[in-house]
Design an enzyme around this catalytic site. Structure first.
Site, short mmCIF file in Angstrom:
data_model
loop_
_atom_site.label_atom_id
_atom_site.label_comp_id
_atom_site.label_asym_id
_atom_site.label_seq_id
_atom_site.Cartn_x
_atom_site.Cartn_y
_atom_site.Cartn_z
N ASP A 103 0.86 -1.21 0.09
CA ASP A 103 0.05 -0.16 0.04
C ASP A 103 0.90 1.27 0.03
O ASP A 103 1.87 1.34 -0.64
CB ASP A 103 -0.87 -0.07 1.23
CG ASP A 103 -1.97 1.06 1.14
OD1 ASP A 103 -3.05 0.94 0.45
OD2 ASP A 103 -1.89 2.01 1.94
N TYR A 211 -2.46 11.21 2.35
CA TYR A 211 -3.21 11.12 1.38
C TYR A 211 -3.39 12.83 0.82
O TYR A 211 -3.32 13.09 -0.28
CB TYR A 211 -4.46 10.66 1.70
CG TYR A 211 -4.76 9.29 1.73
CD1 TYR A 211 -5.02 8.80 0.34
CD2 TYR A 211 -4.60 8.50 2.73
CE1 TYR A 211 -4.91 7.27 0.20
CE2 TYR A 211 -4.67 7.12 2.65
CZ TYR A 211 -5.01 6.49 1.45
OH TYR A 211 -4.86 5.15 1.63
N HIS A 268 -6.82 -6.83 -1.47
CA HIS A 268 -5.47 -5.67 -1.23
C HIS A 268 -4.57 -6.29 -0.08
O HIS A 268 -3.55 -5.77 0.07
CB HIS A 268 -6.30 -4.51 -0.99
CG HIS A 268 -5.28 -3.34 -0.73
ND1 HIS A 268 -4.62 -2.72 -1.56
CD2 HIS A 268 -4.97 -2.46 0.56
CE1 HIS A 268 -3.83 -1.61 -1.15
NE2 HIS A 268 -4.01 -1.65 -0.02
#
Length: 293
Positions: A103, A211, A268
């Site tokens: 990730d 982010y 994921h």
């Protein structure tokens, strides 16, 4: 029995909490977690790597769990996150290391291998594309835009923190568990460990700043990236609900010496769902790169 050592270490003017294991003189393997995890996300990989003779280093990256949480999104750009890892490699008296990232940790690993390859022995990104691939994918793959829409929500001030922390992070914990292909991938004890990490003062905002720092843009040189010259082994859970398989295929095209393996019955969270397969793929690749039969 593999003993875990818990440390506070200084790197890039930052104090990070880190876990180490394995022989001190072994080749260095650095495991980099993503959102919303911390070192514990690699619990299934630490022991096998340590027992294979590697010195395993697993930091809580800046902003996560017990590591320092600087204020401001400018503190979470890829260049700075990369330099944290370079500092760790130097701190442990190595010239380079095997870098494995999942990730966001994989994004840092890609950036390190692309821009400072002299510090990387081998690169193993897990369910994360090369950072230069994502902006193009958002424009050319409409489904990927939908899959990544949560990233736009994370740009809002305060509201993401309120939503994710509601009811002591119950919704966040349930989201992780439900998005995995196996109900056993995250036990209740695992989720309690995550909730404790998320509850650290300032952690949620710092985690989301990874982010929010996307606003700073892709680092210079990534719009037309050069080939990644470091030996690269991509591992990808084939049913990732957030990231398309096309991203993996396009990413491996940026590697001069790259291989890509899709893992079935995995999403994921492939390193949680299929730890034995992931561990074997990692072990085999590291042995092959070292010329060990």
């Amino acid at each position: 029995m593999t003993e875990l050592e818990f440390q506070l270490v200084k790197t890039n003017k930052m104090t990070l909490h880190a876990v180490t294991a394995g022989p001190r003189n072994g080749p260095l393997v650095v495991l980099l977690h993503g959102f919303p995890e911390f070192w514990y996300g690699w619990r299934n990989q630490i022991k096998p790597l340590a027992e294979a003779g590697y010195r395993v280093l697993v930091p809580d990256q800046r902003g996560f769990n017990k590591s320092q949480k600087p204020e401001g999104i400018e503190q979470y750009t890829l260049d700075i996150l990369r330099d944290d890892i370079i500092g760790l490699i130097k701190l442990y008296n190595r010239e380079k290391a095997h870098i494995i990232g999942h990730d966001w940790g994989g994004a840092v690993a890609w950036h390190l291998a692309s821009t400072r390859p002299e510090y990387v022995e081998t690169l193993i990104p897990i369910n994360i594309p090369h950072p230069a691939i994502m902006p193009k994918a958002m424009l050319t793959l409409p489904l990927q835009w939908l899959r990544s829409s949560y990233m736009a929500f994370f740009q809002l001030p305060e509201w993401p923190e309120k939503l994710l922390s509601a009811d002591h992070f119950d919704g966040m914990a349930k989201g992780i568990k439900l998005s995995a292909s196996k109900s056993s991938a995250f036990s209740q004890e695992d989720l309690l460990q995550y909730k404790e990490a998320w509850s650290q003062p300032g952690a949620m905002t710092a985690m989301l700043n990874w982010y929010r720092a996307i606003r700073a843009g892709i680092p210079e040189g990534f719009t037309q990236p050069e080939k990644v010259k470091v030996p690269t082994r991509m591992i990808w859970g084939v049913n990732d609900p957030f990231l398309s398989k096309k991203l993996a295929k396009k990413s491996i095209e940026h590697c001069e010496d790259g291989t890509l393996t899709f893992v079935g019955e995995a999403t994921h969270w492939v390193n949680h769902e299929q730890p034995d397969i992931v561990n074997q793929l990692i072990a085999n690749y590291l042995k092959n790169q070292a010329g060990i039969n």
